[in-house]
Design a protein around this motif. Structure first.
Motif, PDB file in Angstrom:
ATOM      1  N   ARG A 186      46.515  39.236  28.661  1.00  0.00           N
ATOM      2  CA  ARG A 186      46.854  38.976  30.061  1.00  0.00           C
ATOM      3  C   ARG A 186      47.081  40.288  30.814  1.00  0.00           C
ATOM      4  O   ARG A 186      46.576  40.463  31.935  1.00  0.00           O
ATOM      5  N   ARG A 187      47.818  41.191  30.213  1.00  0.00           N
ATOM      6  CA  ARG A 187      48.101  42.465  30.863  1.00  0.00           C
ATOM      7  C   ARG A 187      46.810  43.257  31.096  1.00  0.00           C
ATOM      8  O   ARG A 187      46.600  43.827  32.182  1.00  0.00           O
ATOM      9  N   GLU A 188      45.950  43.295  30.086  1.00  0.00           N
ATOM     10  CA  GLU A 188      44.712  44.060  30.214  1.00  0.00           C
ATOM     11  C   GLU A 188      43.786  43.475  31.280  1.00  0.00           C
ATOM     12  O   GLU A 188      43.224  44.216  32.099  1.00  0.00           O
ATOM     13  N   LEU A 189      43.617  42.147  31.264  1.00  0.00           N
ATOM     14  CA  LEU A 189      42.747  41.511  32.253  1.00  0.00           C
ATOM     15  C   LEU A 189      43.322  41.631  33.663  1.00  0.00           C
ATOM     16  O   LEU A 189      42.581  41.855  34.636  1.00  0.00           O
ATOM     17  N   GLU A 190      44.627  41.489  33.758  1.00  0.00           N
ATOM     18  CA  GLU A 190      45.270  41.594  35.075  1.00  0.00           C
ATOM     19  C   GLU A 190      45.103  42.989  35.653  1.00  0.00           C
ATOM     20  O   GLU A 190      44.755  43.151  36.838  1.00  0.00           O
ATOM     21  N   GLU A 191      45.347  44.001  34.835  1.00  0.00           N
ATOM     22  CA  GLU A 191      45.184  45.377  35.313  1.00  0.00           C
ATOM     23  C   GLU A 191      43.747  45.639  35.747  1.00  0.00           C
ATOM     24  O   GLU A 191      43.506  46.289  36.774  1.00  0.00           O
ATOM     25  N   HIS A 192      42.803  45.138  34.954  1.00  0.00           N
ATOM     26  CA  HIS A 192      41.390  45.333  35.295  1.00  0.00           C
ATOM     27  C   HIS A 192      41.046  44.637  36.613  1.00  0.00           C
ATOM     28  O   HIS A 192      40.389  45.223  37.484  1.00  0.00           O
ATOM     29  N   ALA A 193      41.493  43.384  36.759  1.00  0.00           N
ATOM     30  CA  ALA A 193      41.171  42.624  37.969  1.00  0.00           C
ATOM     31  C   ALA A 193      41.810  43.242  39.202  1.00  0.00           C
ATOM     32  O   ALA A 193      41.170  43.347  40.269  1.00  0.00           O
ATOM     33  N   LEU A 194      43.061  43.665  39.119  1.00  0.00           N
ATOM     34  CA  LEU A 194      43.742  44.252  40.263  1.00  0.00           C
ATOM     35  C   LEU A 194      43.119  45.588  40.660  1.00  0.00           C
ATOM     36  O   LEU A 194      42.987  45.891  41.866  1.00  0.00           O
ATOM     37  N   ALA A 195      42.748  46.379  39.674  1.00  0.00           N
ATOM     38  CA  ALA A 195      42.094  47.653  39.987  1.00  0.00           C
ATOM     39  C   ALA A 195      40.743  47.415  40.656  1.00  0.00           C
ATOM     40  O   ALA A 195      40.374  48.131  41.609  1.00  0.00           O
ATOM     41  N   HIS A 196      40.005  46.425  40.162  1.00  0.00           N
ATOM     42  CA  HIS A 196      38.718  46.087  40.765  1.00  0.00           C
ATOM     43  C   HIS A 196      38.904  45.592  42.194  1.00  0.00           C
ATOM     44  O   HIS A 196      38.155  45.970  43.109  1.00  0.00           O
ATOM     45  N   ALA A 197      39.924  44.745  42.405  1.00  0.00           N
ATOM     46  CA  ALA A 197      40.193  44.231  43.744  1.00  0.00           C
ATOM     47  C   ALA A 197      40.561  45.365  44.704  1.00  0.00           C
ATOM     48  O   ALA A 197      40.134  45.371  45.865  1.00  0.00           O
ATOM     49  N   ASP A 198      41.352  46.323  44.238  1.00  0.00           N
ATOM     50  CA  ASP A 198      41.727  47.464  45.082  1.00  0.00           C
ATOM     51  C   ASP A 198      40.495  48.261  45.487  1.00  0.00           C
ATOM     52  O   ASP A 198      40.363  48.684  46.648  1.00  0.00           O
ATOM     53  N   ALA A 199      39.590  48.464  44.542  1.00  0.00           N
ATOM     54  CA  ALA A 199      38.372  49.214  44.844  1.00  0.00           C
ATOM     55  C   ALA A 199      37.503  48.459  45.855  1.00  0.00           C
ATOM     56  O   ALA A 199      36.939  49.058  46.787  1.00  0.00           O
ATOM     57  N   LEU A 200      37.402  47.152  45.702  1.00  0.00           N
ATOM     58  CA  LEU A 200      36.615  46.341  46.645  1.00  0.00           C
ATOM     59  C   LEU A 200      37.259  46.325  48.029  1.00  0.00           C
ATOM     60  O   LEU A 200      36.572  46.349  49.051  1.00  0.00           O
ATOM     61  N   ARG A 201      38.587  46.285  48.041  1.00  0.00           N
ATOM     62  CA  ARG A 201      39.300  46.272  49.328  1.00  0.00           C
ATOM     63  C   ARG A 201      39.055  47.570  50.089  1.00  0.00           C
ATOM     64  O   ARG A 201      38.825  47.562  51.300  1.00  0.00           O
ATOM     65  N   GLU A 202      39.101  48.686  49.358  1.00  0.00           N
ATOM     66  CA  GLU A 202      38.842  49.979  49.996  1.00  0.00           C
ATOM     67  C   GLU A 202      37.407  50.072  50.507  1.00  0.00           C
ATOM     68  O   GLU A 202      37.131  50.767  51.485  1.00  0.00           O
ATOM     69  N   ALA A 203      36.505  49.358  49.834  1.00  0.00           N
ATOM     70  CA  ALA A 203      35.097  49.377  50.265  1.00  0.00           C
ATOM     71  C   ALA A 203      34.836  48.391  51.393  1.00  0.00           C
ATOM     72  O   ALA A 203      33.702  48.284  51.870  1.00  0.00           O
ATOM     73  N   GLY A 204      35.867  47.646  51.818  1.00  0.00           N
ATOM     74  CA  GLY A 204      35.709  46.727  52.926  1.00  0.00           C
ATOM     75  C   GLY A 204      35.213  45.350  52.564  1.00  0.00           C
ATOM     76  O   GLY A 204      34.718  44.610  53.430  1.00  0.00           O
ATOM     77  N   HIS A 205      35.347  44.960  51.308  1.00  0.00           N
ATOM     78  CA  HIS A 205      34.886  43.614  50.905  1.00  0.00           C
ATOM     79  C   HIS A 205      35.753  42.551  51.575  1.00  0.00           C
ATOM     80  O   HIS A 205      36.987  42.686  51.623  1.00  0.00           O
ATOM     81  N   PRO A 206      35.155  41.466  52.071  1.00  0.00           N
ATOM     82  CA  PRO A 206      35.932  40.436  52.785  1.00  0.00           C
ATOM     83  C   PRO A 206      36.872  39.629  51.887  1.00  0.00           C
ATOM     84  O   PRO A 206      37.868  39.088  52.359  1.00  0.00           O
ATOM     85  N   ASP A 207      36.570  39.513  50.602  1.00  0.00           N
ATOM     86  CA  ASP A 207      37.424  38.749  49.678  1.00  0.00           C
ATOM     87  C   ASP A 207      37.526  39.511  48.357  1.00  0.00           C
ATOM     88  O   ASP A 207      36.952  39.103  47.341  1.00  0.00           O
ATOM     89  N   PRO A 208      38.283  40.603  48.344  1.00  0.00           N
ATOM     90  CA  PRO A 208      38.330  41.435  47.135  1.00  0.00           C
ATOM     91  C   PRO A 208      38.941  40.717  45.936  1.00  0.00           C
ATOM     92  O   PRO A 208      38.452  40.858  44.816  1.00  0.00           O
ATOM     93  N   GLU A 209      39.999  39.918  46.149  1.00  0.00           N
ATOM     94  CA  GLU A 209      40.628  39.219  45.034  1.00  0.00           C
ATOM     95  C   GLU A 209      39.681  38.194  44.420  1.00  0.00           C
ATOM     96  O   GLU A 209      39.566  38.076  43.192  1.00  0.00           O
ATOM     97  N   GLY A 210      39.010  37.419  45.282  1.00  0.00           N
ATOM     98  CA  GLY A 210      38.084  36.408  44.782  1.00  0.00           C
ATOM     99  C   GLY A 210      36.908  37.023  44.040  1.00  0.00           C
ATOM    100  O   GLY A 210      36.481  36.524  42.989  1.00  0.00           O
ATOM    101  N   ALA A 211      36.379  38.125  44.579  1.00  0.00           N
ATOM    102  CA  ALA A 211      35.244  38.788  43.939  1.00  0.00           C
ATOM    103  C   ALA A 211      35.644  39.389  42.594  1.00  0.00           C
ATOM    104  O   ALA A 211      34.889  39.336  41.620  1.00  0.00           O
ATOM    105  N   ALA A 212      36.847  39.959  42.540  1.00  0.00           N
ATOM    106  CA  ALA A 212      37.316  40.555  41.284  1.00  0.00           C
ATOM    107  C   ALA A 212      37.523  39.477  40.229  1.00  0.00           C
ATOM    108  O   ALA A 212      37.209  39.677  39.050  1.00  0.00           O
ATOM    109  N   LEU A 213      38.026  38.313  40.664  1.00  0.00           N
ATOM    110  CA  LEU A 213      38.226  37.214  39.725  1.00  0.00           C
ATOM    111  C   LEU A 213      36.894  36.691  39.208  1.00  0.00           C
ATOM    112  O   LEU A 213      36.733  36.427  38.007  1.00  0.00           O
ATOM    113  N   THR A 214      35.929  36.550  40.092  1.00  0.00           N
ATOM    114  CA  THR A 214      34.600  36.084  39.691  1.00  0.00           C
ATOM    115  C   THR A 214      33.956  37.061  38.706  1.00  0.00           C
ATOM    116  O   THR A 214      33.283  36.655  37.756  1.00  0.00           O
ATOM    117  N   ALA A 215      34.185  38.349  38.944  1.00  0.00           N
ATOM    118  CA  ALA A 215      33.573  39.368  38.089  1.00  0.00           C
ATOM    119  C   ALA A 215      34.098  39.326  36.659  1.00  0.00           C
ATOM    120  O   ALA A 215      33.428  39.788  35.733  1.00  0.00           O
TER     121      ALA A 215
END
Length: 212
Positions: free
Chosen positions: A26-55
């Motif tokens: 859980r910790r490893e997946l959560e850290e990976h997903a949150l880091a991915h979401a942060d990167a998508l958010r900085e890139a201007g993605h409209p739904d960074p959390e949803g995209a990170a979860l799908t990934a």
């Protein structure tokens, strides 16, 4: 911050695993997903959390992949029901010293009781005990705990059988009439070991992959 959707996803993915494994995954997946979401958010993605979860992939896909590298709760319960697995603790230096003392005493014991003795087979015995003892010492220190216990349980059963048959062979090799008894002991002991360790053999490939 973990979203409700990610929290539900992580709970579903980690459901089949023991508590310690589930927390780590859980910790490893959560850290990976949150880091991915942060990167998508900085890139201007409209739904960074949803995209990170799908990934991360579907729950079934991720569980299947994790089950190749981690023992599940049901697997651990089955292993813990086996006494050999329960007793497969790491051997300390004292066990190796005891093996050495027993091995060194064999020629003197043979001389005292007047039995036959094969130095060639004694050499095989000593080499085998050294190799098996070294493995028993090293495996728990180099393998994940659950995999190490699986390998150790099987290794100790093999070691017991090897020692018993070696002693028979060393002392009885000079009298061929005793070989039928040696074979009988081997078959009987082997049957008992295989029967008691049947649940563990199934997990040996997974343990050799270093599953946690």
């Amino acid at each position: 911050m973990t979203t409700p959707a990610l929290d539900r996803y992580l709970g579903a993915v980690t459901a089949p695993f023991p508590p310690d494994t589930a927390r780590r995954i859980r910790r490893e997946l959560e850290e990976h997903a949150l880091a991915h979401a942060d990167a998508l958010r900085e890139a201007g993605h409209p739904d960074p959390e949803g995209a990170a979860l799908t990934a991360l992939g579907s729950v079934g896909q991720v569980q299947h992949a994790l089950m190749q590298t981690h023992f599940t709760r049901l697997e651990e319960e089955e292993l813990h029901s086996n006494r050999a697995y329960q007793k497969a603790d790491s051997r300390g230096l004292g066990g190796l010293v005891l093996d050495a003392l027993v091995g060194l005493s064999l020629p003197f014991v043979s001389l005292l009781v007047g039995w036959g003795f094969s130095w060639a087979l004694y050499g095989v015995y000593v080499a085998g005990v050294v190799v098996l003892g070294t493995l028993e010492w090293a495996i728990p220190r180099r393998w994940p705990a659950r995999s190490a216990r699986v390998v150790m349980a099987l290794l100790r059963a093999f070691r017991s059988l090897f020692v018993m048959l070696s002693l028979y062979a060393i002392w009885l090799s000079t009298d061929s009439s005793f070989w039928a008894a040696v074979v009988g002991v081997a078959v009987g002991a082997g049957t008992v070991h295989l029967g008691s360790l049947r649940p563990i053999w199934r997990y040996l490939p997974k343990a050799l992959r270093g599953a946690r």
